[in-house]
Write an enzyme that holds these catalytic residues in place. Structure first.
Site, PDB file in Angstrom:
ATOM      1  N   SER A  43      78.881  -7.894  28.309  1.00 35.98           N
ATOM      2  CA  SER A  43      78.658  -7.432  26.938  1.00 35.98           C
ATOM      3  C   SER A  43      79.631  -8.023  25.922  1.00 35.98           C
ATOM      4  CB  SER A  43      78.702  -5.910  26.867  1.00 35.98           C
ATOM      5  OG  SER A  43      80.011  -5.437  27.022  1.00 35.98           O
ATOM      6  N   LYS A  98      84.170  -2.438  23.143  1.00 38.23           N
ATOM      7  CA  LYS A  98      83.307  -3.107  22.166  1.00 38.23           C
ATOM      8  C   LYS A  98      84.118  -3.476  20.930  1.00 38.23           C
ATOM      9  CE  LYS A  98      79.821  -2.039  24.787  1.00 38.23           C
ATOM     10  NZ  LYS A  98      79.370  -2.979  25.760  1.00 38.23           N
TER      11      LYS A  98
END
Length: 184
Positions: A43, A98
């Protein structure tokens, strides 16, 4: 011989008492200041070289290990471009890493969320993985409450060839909309 046994007991007592002091101190440091975490998955990989540093460039071959600074987020202060660790809104037992794309009050153009444009509410921020389409992020579950913030990645510490400080940076096509775009 009795002298050695007495000395051995003294060393054992010193070790045990030191252990019972070291454990709470270590737990406090890890809870309040910083800890290390392995970044797993794709990711946070980026296909282009416009953003850096990105995490796990070698994919499954070798995972990066980052230093997560807990002290710097104690007042829930983050900035756009920070790489942060948050408790997953879908699974509170899991922490995800993230990039912060937008802060409260920002208008964001989403990438597949239920609305194309979102105003981030007070007490929330918008996070995305750098590898769009391979990330479970705000485009899946919406704005993240600042209460889920766990730490800010400040350094890549493993592998040694990638040792570096992580500077906040946004992908060129992401971030809050300009006021002209909001009106148009």
């Amino acid at each position: 011989m009795a002298q050695n046994a007495t000395a051995g007991r003294r060393y054992l007592r010193a070790f045990v008492s030191g252990f019972f002091v070291a454990v709470p101190v270590t737990v406090t440091v890890l809870d309040r200041f910083a800890y290390v975490a392995r970044v797993e998955g794709a990711s946070m990989q980026v296909r282009s070289c416009t953003l850096g540093p990105f995490l796990n460039p070698d994919g499954m071959l070798e995972s990066d290990v980052v230093l997560l600074n807990r002290w710097s987020v104690r007042n829930y202060q983050v900035q756009r471009g920070d790489i942060v660790s948050v408790l997953s809104p879908r699974n509170p037992q899991q922490k995800i890493i993230k990039r912060v794309i937008g802060l409260e009050g920002d208008f964001i153009r989403t990438l597949g969320y239920k609305k194309q444009y979102v105003r981030i509410p007070d007490g929330h921020f918008w996070i995305e993985g750098d590898h769009h389409g391979h990330s479970l992020d705000s485009n899946s579950f919406g704005p993240i409450s600042v209460g889920l913030l766990h730490g800010r990645a400040s350094h890549i510490i493993w592998p040694p060839t990638r040792w570096q400080r992580i500077q906040p940076s946004l992908p060129p096509d992401r971030g809050p909309l300009d006021s002209e775009e909001e009106e148009g």
